[in-house]
Write an enzyme that holds these catalytic residues in place. Structure first.
Site, PDB file in Angstrom:
ATOM      1  N   ASP A  45      90.234  47.539 -63.136  1.00 38.52           N
ATOM      2  CA  ASP A  45      91.366  46.732 -63.560  1.00 38.52           C
ATOM      3  C   ASP A  45      91.590  46.744 -65.066  1.00 38.52           C
ATOM      4  O   ASP A  45      91.271  45.791 -65.768  1.00 38.52           O
ATOM      5  CB  ASP A  45      91.192  45.304 -63.062  1.00 38.52           C
ATOM      6  CG  ASP A  45      90.879  45.299 -61.579  1.00 38.52           C
ATOM      7  OD1 ASP A  45      91.493  46.108 -60.876  1.00 38.52           O
ATOM      8  OD2 ASP A  45      90.023  44.545 -61.147  1.00 38.52           O
ATOM      9  N   THR A  46      92.147  47.834 -65.543  1.00 41.10           N
ATOM     10  CA  THR A  46      92.387  48.016 -66.971  1.00 41.10           C
ATOM     11  C   THR A  46      93.438  49.113 -67.128  1.00 41.10           C
ATOM     12  O   THR A  46      93.619  49.933 -66.241  1.00 41.10           O
ATOM     13  CB  THR A  46      91.083  48.465 -67.689  1.00 41.10           C
ATOM     14  OG1 THR A  46      90.054  47.536 -67.425  1.00 41.10           O
ATOM     15  CG2 THR A  46      91.257  48.582 -69.179  1.00 41.10           C
TER      16      THR A  46
END
Length: 531
Positions: free
Chosen positions: A352-353
């Protein structure tokens, strides 16, 4: 040279400028900015703002931002820490009195002050050509007019339905009839567009003061958080001195603690001390992956013990990166047997980036990362402003004796790390590999793919990956069965990873030929483009 008999895609070759991001709309916006007269930092901020709209599970204006910048290709690297802090009321005793022993990702106490907007505005003012109002135009357009949901974005969105349902405001903006949008659905985010317009008009003050800040502070406080307006008004990022180590004939640069970039540097030092000739000639061979894992286990143990906010705890960067320390750690590695380090620490796997990179015609090079941490961050949305709040505070521990213990105005150990490679006094590659705790391993894997195995940026990012996840060595499809068998024989518990590991972007600057060579990870929707 690429083998065209095998599936894959070529690296991008360009001369005047290149951008690589995790979403095509962001890459195009970055190139449009360059062609309109913006420089690399302008284009990077433009792309990051677009991603905050079109890839909302991965990033957003409620998250943090770290940046490395080379001006004109110099090896005098500028680093910026756009890391927000815990509320001033977040005393360790508060959590101890209530029996809270862990800041979980879904806790309101995991919500820290967003640092990204201050970083965007500060960097644009200090190093950009355009004002923040112009840089936010493409993002505002997509938030107001809508954007079609891309394939990987749809996949990630669907996995976070339950997370979003827990918050009525988040569900109202990011779910359609209670469900994640489908691939190709067109989504509009009018509340987010309104806030972006406020920032475009007033700059950082439009976010950290006034109605937007009041909305964030009051909504988190209403849910039991310790947040107050002062926490937002006082936020300010920092220019910091980057840290680096040598590997072969290049130097790898990272942001200093509280970022985990030191972990990647320590991994390289361990590999160098052990002797990379022992990794063998096969990039997917057991010797190479075993050595990489053992170096990672040792480096992450040091990360978990030492990395914290340097304003509150002494982090001995020089000692941790010393040749003596690397040799001592490398001496623990056995070629034929996995190390048993006991509770080596948490290696949670999550993608999640977003990471992006831009290089312009003047060879300004930007390595740029922005994140809300877990999918859609905390899943908590400020209802009037549409800001999805990050949960970076989940990186804190609740132990007053630990340097990374949560505290008033303190910044947590941070996973997002941009990287920059220099050689011969010049920047040669801004790059990064996203994916939470995976990032140091991903950076080392990609860089050594290029330096030790002769891959170009695209091939280096395409190459199958492996990562240690709480006692299990996860390997991607593409790792040979013989390698898995050999790793198992050395005592590793090996398992096929259900999800792709991370995602990355890279741009190599070929100074001799005046060419930019760019790659973008196939594990995401994005692409590299140049002109």
């Amino acid at each position: 040279m690429r083998d065209f008999h095998k599936p894959g895609r070529s690296a991008i070759y360009a001369s005047d400028g290149a951008a690589a991001t995790s979403h095509p709309l962001a890459t195009v916006a970055a190139l449009d900015c360059l062609k309109a007269g913006g420089n690399a930092i302008d284009a990077a901020i433009t792309a990051s703002a677009v991603l905050a709209v079109v890839e909302p599970a991965m990033t957003g204006i409620g998250g943090d931002c770290f940046v490395l910048l080379s001006k004109g290709g110099s090896d005098d690297i500028i680093a910026y820490n756009g890391n927000g802090a815990a509320p001033l009321k977040a005393e360790p005793g508060y959590f101890q009195e209530r029996g809270i022993t862990e800041i979980t990702p879904d806790s309101v106490h995991a919500v820290t002050v967003p640092g990204a907007i201050e970083a965007w505005c500060r960097l644009a003012a200090d190093h950009g050509t355009f004002g923040i109002d112009r840089l936010l135009r493409p993002a505002i357009h997509y938030a107001e007019a809508g954007f079609p949901v891309a394939p990987r974005v749809a996949h990630d969105w669907a996995q976070e339905e339950e997370n979003l349902r827990r918050d009525p405001a988040a569900a109202g903006s990011y779910l359609v009839d209670g469900h994640a949008p489908r691939l190709g659905d067109k989504i509009r985010l009018p509340l987010l567009a309104k806030t972006l317009r406020e920032i475009a008009t007033k700059g950082a003050a439009g976010f950290y003061q006034g109605w937007v800040a009041e909305d964030m502070a009051s909504s988190m406080a209403a849910q039991g958080g310790l947040h107050a307006l002062e926490d937002f008004a006082r936020h300010k990022g920092d220019y910091v001195k980057p840290i680096a180590t040598d590997y072969e004939d290049v130097k790898l640069w990272e942001c200093p603690p509280p970022g985990q970039g030191l972990t990647a540097l320590l991994m390289l030092n361990i590999l160098k001390a052990y002797g990379t000739q022992h990794a063998g000639s096969d990039p997917l061979g057991a010797d190479r992956l075993h050595l990489q894992l053992e170096a990672a286990k040792l480096a992450y143990r040091e990360r978990n013990a030492h990395i914290a906010d340097p304003a509150f705890a002494k982090v001995s960067v020089d000692g941790l990166l010393s040749e003596f320390h690397a040799k001592a750690l490398a001496g623990m590695i056995k070629a034929d047997k996995a190390l048993d380090l006991g509770a080596v620490g948490q290696f949670p796997k999550h993608p999640d980036t977003i990471y992006l990179t831009v290089v312009d015609r003047d060879r300004n090079a930007v390595s740029f990362i922005n994140s809300v941490y877990y999918g859609f961050g905390s899943g908590r949305m400020a209802p009037k402003s549409g800001v999805l709040m990050q949960n970076r505070g989940a990186c804190f521990v609740v132990d007053p004796q630990h340097p990374n213990c949560i505290g008033p105005g303190k910044r947590s150990m941070h996973t997002i790390i941009p990287a920059m490679v220099t050689k011969g006094g010049k920047a040669v590659m801004p790059y990064g590999v996203m994916g939470g705790d995976y990032q140091p391993v991903g950076q080392v894997h990609a860089l050594t793919n290029m330096l030790d195995y002769g891959m170009d940026p695209q091939a280096a990012l395409d190459c199958p990956r492996a990562f240690y996840d709480e006692g299990t060595y996860l390997v991607e499809a593409g790792i040979p069965a013989a390698t898995v068998q050999s790793l198992s024989a050395r005592g590793h518990k090996v398992q096929l990873s259900e999800d792709p590991l991370g995602g990355g972007q890279a741009i190599w600057i070929d100074w001799q030929r005046g060419v930019l060579i760019a790659g973008s990870d196939p594990r995401k929707d994005g692409c590299a483009l140049g002109y």
